[in-house]
Scaffold this active site. Structure first.
Site, PDB file in Angstrom:
ATOM      1  N   SER A  40       0.760  -1.244  -0.002  1.00  0.00           N
ATOM      2  CA  SER A  40       0.019  -0.040  -0.131  1.00  0.00           C
ATOM      3  C   SER A  40       0.770   1.333  -0.085  1.00  0.00           C
ATOM      4  O   SER A  40       1.822   1.272  -0.775  1.00  0.00           O
ATOM      5  CB  SER A  40      -0.986  -0.020   1.257  1.00  0.00           C
ATOM      6  OG  SER A  40      -1.955   0.861   1.040  1.00  0.00           O
ATOM      7  N   ASP A  52      -8.371  -5.152  -6.492  1.00  0.00           N
ATOM      8  CA  ASP A  52      -7.953  -3.965  -5.448  1.00  0.00           C
ATOM      9  C   ASP A  52      -7.989  -2.624  -6.193  1.00  0.00           C
ATOM     10  O   ASP A  52      -7.390  -2.576  -7.364  1.00  0.00           O
ATOM     11  CB  ASP A  52      -6.346  -4.265  -5.093  1.00  0.00           C
ATOM     12  CG  ASP A  52      -5.930  -2.985  -4.209  1.00  0.00           C
ATOM     13  OD1 ASP A  52      -6.680  -2.403  -3.807  1.00  0.00           O
ATOM     14  OD2 ASP A  52      -4.676  -2.992  -4.165  1.00  0.00           O
ATOM     15  N   HIS A  63      -5.886  -6.243  -2.235  1.00  0.00           N
ATOM     16  CA  HIS A  63      -4.742  -5.374  -1.829  1.00  0.00           C
ATOM     17  C   HIS A  63      -3.613  -5.929  -1.091  1.00  0.00           C
ATOM     18  O   HIS A  63      -3.947  -6.507   0.171  1.00  0.00           O
ATOM     19  CB  HIS A  63      -5.460  -4.410  -1.036  1.00  0.00           C
ATOM     20  CG  HIS A  63      -4.681  -3.050  -0.680  1.00  0.00           C
ATOM     21  ND1 HIS A  63      -4.368  -2.161  -1.640  1.00  0.00           N
ATOM     22  CD2 HIS A  63      -4.309  -2.613   0.394  1.00  0.00           C
ATOM     23  CE1 HIS A  63      -3.742  -1.011  -1.062  1.00  0.00           C
ATOM     24  NE2 HIS A  63      -3.542  -1.415   0.217  1.00  0.00           N
TER      25      HIS A  63
END
Length: 500
Positions: A178, A443, A468
């Site tokens: 991320s 994602d 993700h």
């Protein structure tokens, strides 16, 4: 219209409204609920204190006249390290508390067993227990930025080389998912003499003020289940809009969605209504982003897009709005929330709290500041057609910046901040080698990342069905062949960087 009211009135008789209040489950692209994010089901076998250490870090790396320091938390695991001590793995922390569970589990630990590095995890400044300043007031947050964080890592690496007597030719491999996935790539870009390679998972390299593509991907995710699911969400949203226009409908909404405050009192408050619709959309976004990723907390691991869509297509529950409320109430349940608090002023009040003991100090205030000063990333309803309604446009997000941090943080300021970030790091034109960019198709963040290989020395891996950061979590017998193949490919790339 009359039929809809009758159906909903019958349905709400089956609902029990609990008392209490809660805050949002999903905000600015991150899950707020700590237990939803936790990794406790990984079964950490030893105390976190076994790995916990502290490092004296500079407060302001860009002011040589500022000699202030603070204590930054990190974890270290040296049980795999080879005799030469010439390989080091670094997990970069992000917009939440660092977890010692990562020191014993996750894909990078599988790689560590193969390549024999010493393993470090560095908590990001201002998150977790790494508190550079006495509180989170806005003037103190000026030291919170990706640029400062990258220099933190550089100083950390230099000092760990000495403290742990690593080889002069030690090769550091950075890992991040991320926002830390972006940091891992930028670290290799800015400090190639310190970092030999990087695995960047789900990293949004393109700063985007109006990230309206986010909900386009969520829409695509729902469509993969079925058009019926997608249409039911859209129709349920339309029905919410219909009920908002009438007193009886407003009272039904109170019960259906377990609202903490009667919406009839606030229906003229556009910010409250925007927050309400944004929260309902976030119920789907939060599940879509992490769908089947093996990040299993005790309360949420069985809740997937399949579960939500099974509810949305189940006509026996009632009309689409009742199904939409069932999804909402499921999210309230798995996050131990008693009711849906959509009040904008309350959310802003909590995000204004500058205490390290506040609800939002887990990362909500800090990450909001970073979006307001560096990235944007606002998941808006500006994409058309929008199945979640059009009630949370970009203006709604910009308003939050000004209301939380002050009038300076207006649209012009945010536009300049986003442009500066893209100029600084290169966005999707980043010039870097020995980095692998990993994204999943489910994602929504893949829309801001590199999903196709543009440079052989910096390949991209695009995992069909991947969520993700799903490649970073522990293996599961339910992993798809594509996810398994991605983990193998990453391991091979690391081996090639290490000449092993």
């Amino acid at each position: 219209m009359t039929k809809l009211f009758v159906l909903i009135s019958i349905a709400v008789l089956l609902c029990i409204v609990e008392t209490g209040h809660c805050w949002r489950f999903f905000y600015n692209g991150r899950v707020v609920d700590k237990d939803y994010q936790n990794t406790k089901s990984w079964n950490l076998q030893s105390s976190p204190s076994k790995y916990e250490r502290w490092f004296t870090q500079k407060l302001d790396h860009f002011n040589p006249n500022d000699e202030r320091t603070w204590k930054q938390r990190y974890y270290v695991n040296d049980e795999f390290v080879n005799k030469q001590r010439n390989i080091a793995f670094l997990m970069i922390g992000g917009e939440g508390e660092a977890s010692a569970d990562w020191m014993e589990s996750g894909a990078w630990i599988d790689y560590a067993k193969e390549f024999k590095p010493i393993c470090f995890q560095l908590e990001h400044r201002y998150y977790g227990k790494s508190h550079p300043t006495e509180d989170l007031r806005t003037k103190n947050l000026k030291f919170l930025s990706s640029q400062q964080a990258l220099v933190d890592v550089a100083y950390f690496i230099e000092n760990m080389n000495i403290q742990y007597e690593l080889s002069p030719d030690v090769k550091w491999i950075a890992f991040g998912g991320s926002y830390p996935g972006s940091l891992a790539a930028w670290l290799r870009q800015k400090y190639p003499h310190l970092v030999h390679g990087a695995m960047s998972a789900s990293g949004p390299l393109l700063a985007e003020l109006n990230f309206d593509q986010y909900f386009k991907v969520v829409e695509d995710d729902l469509r993969l289940y079925s058009d019926d699911c997608l249409n039911a969400v859209q129709e349920g949203t339309i029905q919410v809009n219909t009920l908002l226009k009438h007193k009886l409908g407003q009272r039904n909404l109170d019960t259906l969605f377990k609202l903490c405050d009667p919406i009839g009192r606030n229906v003229e408050n556009s910010l409250d209504i925007s927050n309400f619709f944004s929260t309902l959309a976030g119920n789907f976004a939060g599940i879509a982003q992490y769908n089947k990723d093996n990040r299993k907390s005790n309360r949420q691991h069985n809740v997937t897009l399949d579960v939500l869509c099974n509810i949305m297509v189940n006509q026996s529950i009632g009309p689409q709005i009742t199904r939409l409320s069932a999804v909402n109430n499921l999210i309230l349940s798995i996050t131990n929330q008693e009711c849906l608090d959509y009040k904008y002023d309350k959310m802003i009040s909590e995000l204004r709290n500058i205490s390290w003991d506040s609800i939002t100090s887990e990362g909500g205030r800090q990450w909001t500041y970073q979006t307001c000063t560096e990235f944007g990333f606002y998941q808006t309803s500006d994409y058309k057609p929008q199945i979640f309604g059009d009630k949370f446009p970009l203006d709604f997000s910009v308003q939050q910046c000004t209301d939380i941090f002050g009038p300076r943080y207006n649209l012009t300021f945010l536009q300049d901040a986003v442009e500066r970030t893209n100029i600084m790091y290169g966005a999707l034109n980043i010039d870097v080698t020995n980095v692998v960019f990993v994204h999943g198709s489910v994602d929504p963040w893949h829309a801001l990342g590199i999903t196709k290989t543009l440079e052989n020395r910096a390949p991209a891996i695009y995992i069909e069905g991947g969520a993700h950061c799903s490649n970073m979590y522990p293996k599961s017998e339910n992993d798809t062949p594509q996810l398994r193949a991605a983990r193998v490919q990453i391991q091979q790339l690391i081996g090639s960087w290490l000449d092993l």
